[in-house]
Design an enzyme around this catalytic site. Structure first.
Site, PDB file in Angstrom:
ATOM      1  N   ARG A  84      20.915 -13.560 -30.628  1.00 19.18           N
ATOM      2  CA  ARG A  84      21.727 -14.059 -30.387  1.00 19.18           C
ATOM      3  C   ARG A  84      22.686 -14.533 -29.785  1.00 19.18           C
ATOM      4  NH1 ARG A  84      18.401 -14.979 -35.925  1.00 19.18           N
ATOM      5  NH2 ARG A  84      16.093 -15.689 -34.947  1.00 19.18           N
ATOM      6  N   ASP A 117       7.105 -18.211 -36.555  1.00 20.85           N
ATOM      7  CA  ASP A 117       6.937 -19.157 -36.976  1.00 20.85           C
ATOM      8  C   ASP A 117       5.216 -20.008 -36.459  1.00 20.85           C
ATOM      9  OD1 ASP A 117       9.577 -18.746 -38.310  1.00 20.85           O
ATOM     10  OD2 ASP A 117      10.325 -19.418 -36.271  1.00 20.85           O
ATOM     11  N   ASP A 171      12.132 -21.005 -28.986  1.00 21.87           N
ATOM     12  CA  ASP A 171      12.462 -22.001 -27.984  1.00 21.87           C
ATOM     13  C   ASP A 171      14.166 -21.435 -27.981  1.00 21.87           C
ATOM     14  OD1 ASP A 171      13.552 -22.503 -30.850  1.00 21.87           O
ATOM     15  OD2 ASP A 171      12.616 -24.503 -31.051  1.00 21.87           O
ATOM     16  N   THR A 191       7.734 -15.556 -31.525  1.00 18.63           N
ATOM     17  CA  THR A 191       8.210 -15.934 -32.531  1.00 18.63           C
ATOM     18  C   THR A 191       6.855 -15.807 -34.291  1.00 18.63           C
ATOM     19  OG1 THR A 191       9.140 -17.653 -34.243  1.00 18.63           O
ATOM     20  CG2 THR A 191       8.184 -18.101 -32.191  1.00 18.63           C
ATOM     21  N   ARG A 214      11.149 -21.519 -40.238  1.00 20.68           N
ATOM     22  CA  ARG A 214      12.106 -22.453 -40.180  1.00 20.68           C
ATOM     23  C   ARG A 214      11.651 -23.560 -40.414  1.00 20.68           C
ATOM     24  NH1 ARG A 214      16.171 -20.777 -37.030  1.00 20.68           N
ATOM     25  NH2 ARG A 214      15.502 -19.251 -36.339  1.00 20.68           N
TER      26      ARG A 214
HETATM   27  O1  F6P Z   1      12.157 -17.318 -36.512  1.00 20.01           O
HETATM   28  C1  F6P Z   1      11.901 -16.566 -36.658  1.00 20.01           C
HETATM   29  C2  F6P Z   1      12.502 -16.468 -38.231  1.00 20.01           C
HETATM   30  O2  F6P Z   1      11.896 -15.597 -38.642  1.00 20.01           O
HETATM   31  C3  F6P Z   1      12.281 -18.109 -39.196  1.00 20.01           C
HETATM   32  O3  F6P Z   1      11.220 -17.927 -40.085  1.00 20.01           O
HETATM   33  C4  F6P Z   1      14.034 -17.903 -40.420  1.00 20.01           C
HETATM   34  O4  F6P Z   1      14.697 -19.145 -40.224  1.00 20.01           O
HETATM   35  C5  F6P Z   1      15.086 -17.451 -38.929  1.00 20.01           C
HETATM   36  O5  F6P Z   1      14.569 -16.474 -38.238  1.00 20.01           O
HETATM   37  C6  F6P Z   1      15.961 -16.451 -39.674  1.00 20.01           C
HETATM   38  O6  F6P Z   1      16.668 -16.415 -39.043  1.00 20.01           O
HETATM   39  P1  F6P Z   1      17.579 -14.292 -38.691  1.00 20.01           P
HETATM   40  O7  F6P Z   1      16.455 -13.435 -38.325  1.00 20.01           O
HETATM   41  O8  F6P Z   1      19.220 -15.231 -38.180  1.00 20.01           O
HETATM   42  O9  F6P Z   1      18.156 -14.315 -40.679  1.00 20.01           O
END
Ligand code: F6P
Length: 324
Positions: free
Chosen positions: A72, A128, A103, A126, A172
């Site tokens: 990110r 989600d 997104d 994703t 999420r």
């Molecule tokens: O968007 C994918 C996801 O795994 C979500 O389900 C979760 O909320 C988030 O990413 C976790 O993000 P990170 O890998 O930054 O902890």
């Protein structure tokens, strides 16, 4: 268009490698050069590019994660970062890109396209399943299978000890993983953000469940649920208000993002990759490839970001009936 870049961005999902492979091989097939960008927009800003040919993507269709890595990026959120990214693309003679992500990744692509009129196509990746314009995102099916497999195992121990388990799943702000995996794994209750039925109903349902002679209970909790309590607080709440249960918690976490992609995700990724490259060569841009009624469709990226996916009400009903 003579040279296309491909990259993965945001949270990874199973099937991303299959999508990279598809983009790279479609380019090779159509005699278009292809470049992989490492670590998403971050690598674009830093110029972390690597030429890819059909052989660079051997034996990756079955691999989870993403060989191009993901990140990110904060720098891409700034105009200076995007300018640097644009300069790097131009310096490498790249005419268009395919972004595989969610997104956040599409928002970056849309802004970039507006600023530099740069051709972009998105592939939804994703777990989600929260992207408007496609019935399925890459990785959702695999994540469901992973979750169901994990819950099956939890149920073994839950029923040996006559226990109640709260199982937290990802997703999420949406409850697609929770609802689908919940029905697939036979959960007694499924708590999702889209439908908050309140804690009273949960207690009632658990009471009924015990009375009816069930030896164990599984409650799936979507991470974004709206009860106002996390899984550990839910455990305490039930222990206090319904002391008939021995309660445990299991947070499945990032294991839901890993693992070998299912055949469904591999086929979907292969189809979407082909369509993405073809769309760019047809002169299309600022669109996301999606699937609806088993047909590939293109949706403006802006709509894909702004639109909301709907929870399947019929599944909620099925789940209610099944937990009788
Ligand atoms: O968007 C994918 C996801 O795994 C979500 O389900 C979760 O909320 C988030 O990413 C976790 O993000 P990170 O890998 O930054 O902890």
């Amino acid at each position: 268009i003579k040279k296309i870049a491909v990259f993965t961005s945001g949270g990874d999902s199973p099937g991303m490698n299959a999508a990279i492979r598809s983009v790279v091989r479609t380019c090779a097939y159509l005699k278009v050069e292809c470049v992989g960008i490492y670590r998403g927009y971050e690598g674009m800003v830093e110029g972390d590019f690597k030429p890819m040919d059909a052989r660079s993507v051997n034996n990756i269709i079955n691999k989870g994660g993403t060989i191009l890595k993901s990140a990110r990026s904060d720098s891409f959120r700034t105009p200076e970062g995007r300018k640097q990214a644009y300069d790097n693309l131009v310096a490498n003679n790249i005419d268009a890109f395919v972004v595989i992500g969610g997104d956040g990744s599409f928002t970056g692509a849309m802004i970039f396209n507006k600023e530099y009129d740069f051709p972009v196509i998105g592939i939804p990746g994703t777990i989600d399943n929260d992207i408007f314009g496609t019935t399925y995102t890459l990785g959702f099916d695999t994540a469901l299978n992973t979750v169901v497999d994990a819950i099956d195992k939890i149920r073994d121990t839950a029923s040996s000890h006559n226990r109640l388990f709260f199982v937290e799943v990802m997703g999420r702000d949406v409850g697609h993983i929770a609802l689908n995996a919940g029905v697939g794994a036979g959960a007694e209750e499924i708590l999702i953000p889209e439908e908050n039925l309140g804690l009273e109903r949960l207690l009632e349902s658990l009471k009924r469940s015990k009375k009816s002679g069930k030896s164990s209970s599984i409650v799936i909790v979507a991470e974004g649920d709206k009860t106002g309590k996390n899984v550990f607080e839910l455990k305490e709440y039930v222990e206090e208000n319904l002391p008939i249960y021995d309660v445990r918690v299991s947070v499945l976490g990032h294991m839901q993002r890993g693992g070998t992609p299912s055949c469904f995700d591999r086929v979907l990724a292969s189809r979407m990759g082909v369509r993405a490259v073809e769309a760019l060569l047809e002169g299309k841009s600022n669109l996301m490839v999606g699937i609806q009624d088993n047909k590939l469709i293109l949706t403006p990226i802006e709509q894909a970001i702004k639109g909301h996916t709907k929870i399947d009400k019929e599944l909620i009903r099925v789940s209610d009936i099944m937990s009788t």
